[in-house]
Scaffold this active site. Structure first.
Site, PDB file in Angstrom:
ATOM      1  N   HIS A 151       0.950  -1.212   0.045  1.00  0.00           N
ATOM      2  CA  HIS A 151       0.101  -0.055   0.127  1.00  0.00           C
ATOM      3  C   HIS A 151       0.809   1.279  -0.035  1.00  0.00           C
ATOM      4  O   HIS A 151       0.496   2.306  -0.461  1.00  0.00           O
ATOM      5  CB  HIS A 151      -1.211  -0.134   1.172  1.00  0.00           C
ATOM      6  CG  HIS A 151      -0.527   0.301   2.510  1.00  0.00           C
ATOM      7  ND1 HIS A 151      -0.166  -0.648   3.387  1.00  0.00           N
ATOM      8  CD2 HIS A 151      -0.190   1.579   3.160  1.00  0.00           C
ATOM      9  CE1 HIS A 151       0.125  -0.258   4.411  1.00  0.00           C
ATOM     10  NE2 HIS A 151       0.002   0.956   4.363  1.00  0.00           N
ATOM     11  N   ASP A 173       1.268  -7.802   2.049  1.00  0.00           N
ATOM     12  CA  ASP A 173       1.327  -6.323   1.956  1.00  0.00           C
ATOM     13  C   ASP A 173       3.010  -5.924   1.878  1.00  0.00           C
ATOM     14  O   ASP A 173       3.127  -5.306   2.555  1.00  0.00           O
ATOM     15  CB  ASP A 173       0.576  -5.565   2.911  1.00  0.00           C
ATOM     16  CG  ASP A 173       0.357  -4.096   2.774  1.00  0.00           C
ATOM     17  OD1 ASP A 173       0.806  -3.711   1.872  1.00  0.00           O
ATOM     18  OD2 ASP A 173      -0.240  -3.460   3.465  1.00  0.00           O
ATOM     19  N   SER A 177       3.757   1.914   8.664  1.00  0.00           N
ATOM     20  CA  SER A 177       3.399   1.077   7.830  1.00  0.00           C
ATOM     21  C   SER A 177       4.954   0.756   6.962  1.00  0.00           C
ATOM     22  O   SER A 177       5.454   1.684   6.775  1.00  0.00           O
ATOM     23  CB  SER A 177       2.482   1.743   6.779  1.00  0.00           C
ATOM     24  OG  SER A 177       1.079   1.678   6.995  1.00  0.00           O
TER      25      SER A 177
END
Lengths: 716, 716
Positions: free
Chosen positions: A83, A219, A650
């Site tokens: 992402h 991810d 992240s």
């Protein structure tokens, strides 16, 4: 109380405090002082080695601006979340080859594609305490002058630092104005996409699984950083060469299991853990419930005003989606903080701290400052209803009118003295916003939201009403409804060309405008400037006074044998803990590791649970090679730790006791939404991609043996 | 293959089969043959003791008609689920004292209130195999005559048995026509409500938690059964005396923990586990998906047709709620059967059985019957689209017209020969339905549902179309839409008095009616009678042929060392297994016991999570006395076992290894909805009230020390 430097406060022997062992987003420089706890937790490396962000291993941990990533080869290979690389993947997609759906593999460096001119990798090369330099001009001042002095010193330090070409600099405020660090980063500009799985792996479950455990997401993506032949940052060029990083993380080939030591390094965005007890109470008893009610009401208002009208619904779809997300987060935060009994826990802790402080010698000036801080916060609370509702009184088109008036006002100053956000470099952004409004605005819906917000405004105690707002909207809600109709009947700003043309009018011309919304904005402007001035005055006082509170807190914690980390502020931090299960509620246990069986269970064939056929086939085949978990007898996918993370983490590397890379952080669980205010060890978990899943995908499903070899990993 | 009696087939030494150890709703008479497995599972009692339903302990287990209950004192005290006693609680509620909300405690027998004239407790006093008597007249026959012969023999047996006053009798078909049992039950008619907790305990979580784990429900109530002074069943009278039951269950005071032996006795309604592989495939690949699509479409149709019209929505609210429940169940069943790969598992099992059968001597006639059974099922499949859609073509008012025509037709026969459902004793029910229609019908909505169903009718292959339906609705969907409008424009049946008056018209008068719906019903009637005849012909053939399939299955299972229980048919069954956790999906574990902490976690103060203050206070106080779980250090609420249950098992006693009462069954988990077709040991669980929670509520929260003493339990 003796005024010692806060840094010195840490130079103590800390006793491990079991209840708080896993809380903490530590500055790397604090880690040597935590050596005993790190060792007790299972860390096998040298904590001193972690202190210097310009040396291995932390020098391998870089910022993408909003995300974290890490170097995994000497040829500039970088791993981060899928992402976090979405922009680059989107940019390189074509109707014929949709990389989002298909994924992307560069089998050779020549096949790598540019992540785009805006892509960046920031490598930290300096991290220096410049507190004295920042505060020198502020000392002795109060309020707005204090704020401005700090602001000016920060700008000067950044400008001087950025004189070194190829670098970006910033000043980080630690412990709420107590310490300031100059952070210098190498700014790499030629970033290329190397590998991305299909989105049906990289974002399996999407919004439905977001914040949820158990998860089954791959991810991750790979970038490579390039520099000019001179080794210096350069824009994209075919002739550029791979950047040789100052450090590289090695991907683990060992198993991961419950209880294993884990450590995460990254750039967490913002937390509020060291706010005062009154700020906790305000957040939980007042702000969050009001936010929930406001967003709930606004969503309902927009849905009613656009019912049965597809065109209006489309105009507000993005707005409503964003408000629903805000609403969900606020509800989750409220639920979590109530479950953790945060008001009482924080209040009891603060009371104990103040009682302890009272017993300390020389604590008078600190106590005075803390009382002043509380008075300042109380003053803010006295206006909180007003400060909460006013921003909602200038939606969409009326907001544009207010912005246009302010722009004209700022235009009358030299560019350097203009308010941030209204300088020449900001004008393209303003213009973009004024254009975008055309696809986000309908007068019927906007009037409904304004009427909804005005109901709250007219419910304000008289002392919080603002004369200029009364002048525009009248003195009762009935009157306001008529005024609102008139405002929108008498404006031509709904026309895009008219809005854009108004960007070039000077203050005098705008003041003379007969446009109803521009006239209203002209009336509101003095109030908004006045309130902004008050807010800056308050910000200055808080910046001046909070250090006393932090000083007391740090000293009190020291007396308990505990260290204090600064609240998160997008600077490099380290958290340590362990691979952990979770009991989210009575009767339910979440295992710390998920397996590919869950991918099959969740798969419906429909987005977002549409695992690609090669993945399903490979799972059915069961050929997990060297990446299988021997204990579970299958392939793992994601795992959970009790590491202390927040937004900005992240892509952060998760390391094992030896410092090897075992996971990529990509989310937190729903029960942890409230952790931005309070870390509750019962519920706070972080969610990671298991590097064994990444390795398996690269080995068996969407093979990239070249990358495995480059990272010195088994190819099957 | 030798044709031995099926009962004898069980008289074998069965090897414990781990994979199937917990599957089985055993007839009590089978339990002595399962002695080895029972012992291996941990049962400490004598299995032979369990075989006779008229002796302890099973004689304590009674039916309420739809629910199960059990005697817990010599003074006729009975414990069952709160939801099984809801009718009695509602009946005794007044505006001043709402027993649903407040709960009810009779501190003395004099304070007990009548559960109403319709309340019943059935005590089984006879359970005899009468297979020869039932089949004597059927042997040699086929089809409809076979069906009728069995039906007549059953009616005769029931009539003879019920000649003994105070008893109700029935004939149960075991193994699909293989064996028939005459069940004789004492019918107790004076039932009184003794104790009920508030619904906020007895149904905490309501529909939201329904089918869910973890649960936190106090789903129990107490009744007392009374008889005349002569000891015989009698209607309510003040002078009646408590019934002395033939057996009593003792409530355990020992802890309950994962892995403990557990056993449930009750009256499970219906299962389909021994249906053929083709019936499984039909259910999963055809019927359930069609049911889902049909209910989904009907709900959508009704919602659209009543959008914005509150009155119409109210008329259909109950209908829609019921369809949503049906939809949810069908979805759950489909999801579960697919997850269990039921089609392939059953097909492989059947194929192995048939291959085994082929190797057996003397198996020719069985094989012939099984082939004939399959042919019969194939024939039914060939018409399944038609048989599925026709019932939807006579909704509400049109359905009433069809019913009125049929009633007039049946009136022309002597009462005893009328079709079941149209005898004199059924007429009050018919009248009630015709009246209720007034609150469940709107012509606009009904026409919309009819048009929706007709779309499917007109999509039928020509061979499945029915001439009489074509005659009424025309030959295309467009024509049908006009005909439907005309049908509802030309009827007066929407008037209640007209409908009720039509109940008394004879067939000639009705045939001559000019009412459009009655005329349509007159045209449809021959088709419906013809199809009904075909269905009974098929039912007769299935009744004749299925025993061969069951015979083969039982013999095949015997060769595997396994016994076979008959599919559930509302007769007394016993299942044994253990207290069990559940892994509902990858990464998640459900604990087998819940605690009062979960009540507090779920509590919102709003129905259905509005735990009453005395309960919340008692939890906060933490005074759990003798009912606390020492290992968990708190009070348990519900627990889960892997026992084999289905609808009808509500209120069933759960016994421990010593035969003591440890729980009341009240629900299954969502993952077990598909267990009516296939028992998947990975997912099938049953959910029970922990008797320790019941005891704690009686001791500390809503005290009833008199009941605890009567049950010889500690009062704190």
């Amino acid at each position: 109380m003796r005024k010692q430097s806060i840094a010195a406060t840490f130079a103590i022997t800390l006793a491990a405090s079991a209840a708080h062992a896993d809380e903490g987003m530590w500055m790397p420089s604090q880690l040597p002082q935590l050596a005993a706890q790190l060792k007790a937790a299972g860390f096998a490396g040298d904590p001193a080695q972690l202190a210097d962000v310009t040396r291995p291993p932390l020098a391998a941990v870089v910022s993408l601006g909003g995300c974290t990533a890490s170097f995994v080869s000497r040829q500039g290979l970088v791993v981060t979340n899928h992402h976090c690389a979405m922009g680059a993947i989107q940019l390189n997609s074509t109707p014929d080859n949709n990389l989002i759906e298909n994924g992307f593999i560069a089998h050779t460096p020549a096949e790598e594609v540019s992540a785009g001119p805006a892509a960046r990798i920031f490598v930290t090369v300096g991290f220096d305490n410049i507190t004295d330099r920042i505060l020198a001009g502020a000392r002795g001042k109060t309020g707005r002058p204090y704020f401005d002095a700090v602001d000016m010193a920060k700008k000067a330090a950044v400008a001087q630092c950025e004189a070194d070409a190829g670098h970006r600099c910033s000043v980080a405020d630690m412990y709420y104005g107590s310490e300031f660090y100059l952070i210098k980063q190498l700014e790499l500009k030629d970033i290329r996409l190397v590998y991305a799985p299909p989105v049906s792996i990289g974002n399996y479950g999407d919004e439905i699984d977001n914040f949820m455990w158990p998860r089954h997401v791959g991810d991750f993506s790979f970038y490579r950083a390039y520099v000019g032949k001179d080794g210096k940052p350069a824009a994209y060029s075919k002739d550029n060469v791979p950047y040789v990083p100052p450090a590289v993380l090695h991907i683990s080939t060992a198993p991961v299991k419950a209880g294993d030591f884990a450590m995460v390094a990254g750039y967490p965005g913002v937390t509020f853990r060291h706010r005062t007890a009154s700020e906790f109470a305000n957040q939980i008893d007042w702000l969050l419930p009001n936010r929930v009610a406001m967003f709930d009401g606004l969503i309902h208002t927009i849905e009613q005003a656009s019912a049965g009208d597809k065109a209006k619904q489309v105009l507000y779809a993005s707005n409503v989606a964003s408000m629903k997300n805000n609403l969900k987060r606020a509800q989750g935060e409220l639920e979590g903080l109530r479950r953790s009994d945060a008001i009482h826990v924080r209040a009891a802790d603060e009371a104990a701290m103040l009682a302890w402080l009272k017993q300390q010698p020389d604590a008078n000036s600190e106590q005075t400052d803390i009382r002043a801080l509380q008075a300042e916060l109380n003053q803010a609370d006295a206006q909180r209803e007003r400060d909460f509702i006013l921003p909602f009184l200038r939606p969409g088109l009326l907001g544009a009118a207010v912005q246009l008036q302010r722009l004209a006002f700022e235009h009358s100053k030299p560019d350097a003295q203009r308010e941030s956000g209204y300088q020449q470099r900001d004008e393209p952004m303003i213009e973009g916003g004024l254009k975008q409004l055309q696809r986000r605005f309908d007068p019927v819906v906007e009037k409904a939201t304004l009427r909804f917000a005005l109901q709250r405004y007219f419910a304000l105690p008289q002392a919080q009403r603002v004369a200029e707002f009364d002048a525009v909207f009248g003195s009762t809600i009935d009157e306001a409804a008529q005024r609102v109709d008139a405002l929108y009947a008498g404006t031509r700003l709904g026309d895009q060309a008219t809005r854009l043309a108004a960007m070039n009018l000077d203050a005098t011309a705008l003041a003379a405008s007969s446009d109803s919304l521009l006239k209203a904005a002209a009336i509101l402007q003095p109030a908004l400037l006045r309130l902004e001035g008050e807010a800056k005055q308050r910000a200055g006082e808080l910046l001046r006074l909070r250090p006393a509170y932090m000083q007391a807190l740090i000293a009190y914690r020291k007396s308990q044998g505990r260290a204090v980390y600064p609240d998160a502020n997008s600077t490099l931090r380290v958290s340590y803990g362990k691979v952990s299960a979770l009991t989210p509620r009575d009767g339910v246990d979440y295992r710390p590791l998920t397996t590919v069986a869950g991918i099959v269970e969740k798969n419906t064939g429909v987005v977002p649970f549409n695992a690609p056929k090669p993945l399903l086939d490979a799972i059915a085949k069961g050929d997990f090679g060297s990446t299988a978990d021997a204990a579970l007898g299958t392939q793992t996918v994601n795992f959970m730790t009790n590491l202390d993370t927040t937004g900005g983490n992240s892509g952060s590397p998760v390391l094992d006791a030896q410092g090897n890379l075992i996971g990529l952080n990509f989310d937190s669980n729903w029960e942890a939404v409230s952790a931005s205010w309070m870390f509750d060890p019962r519920y706070k978990r972080a969610i990671h991609v298991d590097m064994r899943y990444l390795r398996w995908l690269l080995a068996k499903v969407y093979p990239a043996p070249n990358l495995l070899q480059e990272m010195q990993l088994p190819v099957e």
